[in-house]
Write a protein that holds these residues in place. Structure first.
Motif, PDB file in Angstrom:
ATOM      1  N   GLY A  47     -75.252  35.821 -15.711  1.00 31.76           N
ATOM      2  CA  GLY A  47     -75.591  36.196 -17.162  1.00 31.76           C
ATOM      3  C   GLY A  47     -74.647  35.492 -18.024  1.00 31.76           C
ATOM      4  O   GLY A  47     -75.012  34.699 -19.097  1.00 31.76           O
ATOM      5  N   TRP A  48     -73.350  35.483 -17.548  1.00 29.17           N
ATOM      6  CA  TRP A  48     -72.290  34.849 -18.609  1.00 29.17           C
ATOM      7  C   TRP A  48     -72.382  33.136 -18.308  1.00 29.17           C
ATOM      8  O   TRP A  48     -72.295  32.607 -19.426  1.00 29.17           O
ATOM      9  N   ASP A  68     -69.729  40.746 -32.024  1.00 28.69           N
ATOM     10  CA  ASP A  68     -68.922  41.098 -30.847  1.00 28.69           C
ATOM     11  C   ASP A  68     -68.138  39.819 -30.472  1.00 28.69           C
ATOM     12  O   ASP A  68     -68.722  38.626 -30.364  1.00 28.69           O
ATOM     13  N   LEU A  69     -66.811  40.066 -30.083  1.00 26.59           N
ATOM     14  CA  LEU A  69     -65.864  38.919 -29.671  1.00 26.59           C
ATOM     15  C   LEU A  69     -65.472  39.246 -28.175  1.00 26.59           C
ATOM     16  O   LEU A  69     -64.884  40.196 -27.965  1.00 26.59           O
ATOM     17  N   PHE A  70     -65.753  38.064 -27.195  1.00 28.28           N
ATOM     18  CA  PHE A  70     -65.127  38.445 -25.859  1.00 28.28           C
ATOM     19  C   PHE A  70     -63.898  37.403 -25.886  1.00 28.28           C
ATOM     20  O   PHE A  70     -64.190  36.135 -25.676  1.00 28.28           O
ATOM     21  N   ARG A 110     -66.425  43.867 -32.868  1.00 30.44           N
ATOM     22  CA  ARG A 110     -65.961  44.604 -31.857  1.00 30.44           C
ATOM     23  C   ARG A 110     -65.308  43.481 -30.667  1.00 30.44           C
ATOM     24  O   ARG A 110     -65.952  42.658 -30.717  1.00 30.44           O
ATOM     25  N   LEU A 111     -64.098  43.963 -30.466  1.00 24.80           N
ATOM     26  CA  LEU A 111     -63.375  43.126 -29.295  1.00 24.80           C
ATOM     27  C   LEU A 111     -63.595  43.480 -27.876  1.00 24.80           C
ATOM     28  O   LEU A 111     -63.517  44.694 -27.701  1.00 24.80           O
ATOM     29  N   HIS A 112     -63.842  42.798 -26.985  1.00 30.35           N
ATOM     30  CA  HIS A 112     -64.019  42.806 -25.659  1.00 30.35           C
ATOM     31  C   HIS A 112     -62.853  42.187 -24.761  1.00 30.35           C
ATOM     32  O   HIS A 112     -63.069  40.884 -24.725  1.00 30.35           O
ATOM     33  N   GLU A 113     -62.039  42.687 -24.259  1.00 32.72           N
ATOM     34  CA  GLU A 113     -61.138  41.980 -23.494  1.00 32.72           C
ATOM     35  C   GLU A 113     -61.590  41.911 -21.930  1.00 32.72           C
ATOM     36  O   GLU A 113     -61.875  42.928 -21.630  1.00 32.72           O
ATOM     37  N   MET A 114     -61.449  40.622 -21.612  1.00 39.27           N
ATOM     38  CA  MET A 114     -62.148  40.353 -20.092  1.00 39.27           C
ATOM     39  C   MET A 114     -61.074  39.194 -19.563  1.00 39.27           C
ATOM     40  O   MET A 114     -60.663  38.246 -19.762  1.00 39.27           O
ATOM     41  N   THR A 115     -60.688  39.570 -18.405  1.00 42.33           N
ATOM     42  CA  THR A 115     -59.967  38.861 -17.486  1.00 42.33           C
ATOM     43  C   THR A 115     -60.572  37.520 -16.979  1.00 42.33           C
ATOM     44  O   THR A 115     -59.949  36.529 -16.798  1.00 42.33           O
ATOM     45  N   GLU A 116     -61.700  37.448 -17.248  1.00 43.39           N
ATOM     46  CA  GLU A 116     -62.626  36.198 -16.668  1.00 43.39           C
ATOM     47  C   GLU A 116     -62.346  35.245 -17.713  1.00 43.39           C
ATOM     48  O   GLU A 116     -62.693  33.968 -17.478  1.00 43.39           O
ATOM     49  N   ASN A 145     -56.685  30.746 -19.606  1.00 42.34           N
ATOM     50  CA  ASN A 145     -56.495  29.348 -19.011  1.00 42.34           C
ATOM     51  C   ASN A 145     -56.680  29.605 -17.841  1.00 42.34           C
ATOM     52  O   ASN A 145     -55.958  30.538 -16.937  1.00 42.34           O
ATOM     53  N   GLY A 146     -57.579  28.763 -17.087  1.00 46.11           N
ATOM     54  CA  GLY A 146     -57.385  28.645 -15.642  1.00 46.11           C
ATOM     55  C   GLY A 146     -58.631  29.723 -15.135  1.00 46.11           C
ATOM     56  O   GLY A 146     -58.521  29.878 -13.800  1.00 46.11           O
ATOM     57  N   GLN A 147     -59.037  30.661 -15.914  1.00 44.54           N
ATOM     58  CA  GLN A 147     -59.806  31.630 -15.463  1.00 44.54           C
ATOM     59  C   GLN A 147     -61.212  31.122 -15.355  1.00 44.54           C
ATOM     60  O   GLN A 147     -61.559  30.286 -16.000  1.00 44.54           O
TER      61      GLN A 147
END
Length: 209
Positions: A32-33, A79-81, A119-125, A128-130
């Protein structure tokens, strides 16, 4: 293994089912992403900042880009990721960058649910380098992972752009090969798709690391 059943180790198959469910979810999210990142790289809604770190101008410019692109249709950034590092940049904003009231909200709520009604969505993906930063850099030649970071904005105010058609619901059945190894195996299958119908609903912010 079937021996776990004789030992009443019901927690083992429960963990296996949980692991299967997680694997399916990760696969769906990745596909999806990847679709969203590809559509965003083709969108003209881009806000690039030469300075380092995530600053409020990135978000502000993305909001303008989405509104301009949608024109009379009334599109808006909802929404912001972004990466944990970008969230850390927001928490480090000083009073010279944001008003005192907003800064108090930032310090009070480390989760930062919203900023400027987005809305803010924190994503570890992301970061940098992710994974998602690398995928986006593959789509957009102007972005280089290792020196630039991206944040993705979406207009989710309507349901007319981001779709996930399902042709075959998820089904699971026994793995006939596993029993020969004295195991209880499960196979899972689904047929789904992902699509971004209107890329004007996407926006990207780029800043130096």
């Amino acid at each position: 293994r079937l021996s776990f059943a004789s030992q009443a180790r019901w927690d083992v198959p429960a963990r296996a089912v949980h692991k299967l469910r997680q694997a399916i979810t990760r696969k769906e999210e990745l596909n999806g992403w990847t679709t969203i990142l590809a559509a965003t790289s083709n969108s003209t809604n881009s806000a690039t900042i030469n300075g380092s770190g995530f600053v409020k101008e990135v978000l502000s410019n993305m909001m303008v880009q989405v509104k301009r692109a949608n024109g009379d249709s009334g599109g808006t950034l909802t929404d912001l990721f972004l990466s944990p590092e970008a969230m850390a940049d927001i928490r480090a904003w000083t009073e010279a960058e944001i008003d005192e009231l907003t800064r108090k909200e930032v310090l009070k709520d480390a989760g930062l649910n919203m900023l400027y009604s987005v809305r803010l969505h924190e994503m570890t993906e992301f970061g940098n380098g992710q994974q998602y930063n690398i995928i986006y850099a593959d789509f957009d030649a102007a972005v280089t992972d290792g020196s630039q970071e991206v944040v993705i904005g979406l207009d989710l105010s309507t349901q007319d752009s981001f779709v996930m058609p399902i042709r075959q619901e998820l089904v699971a059945f026994d793995n006939p090969v596993a029993i020969t190894q004295f195991k209880q195996g499960v196979l899972a299958y689904e047929s789904i798709g992902f699509g971004v119908i209107d890329e004007r609903r996407c926006a990207v912010g780029v800043f130096k690391i």
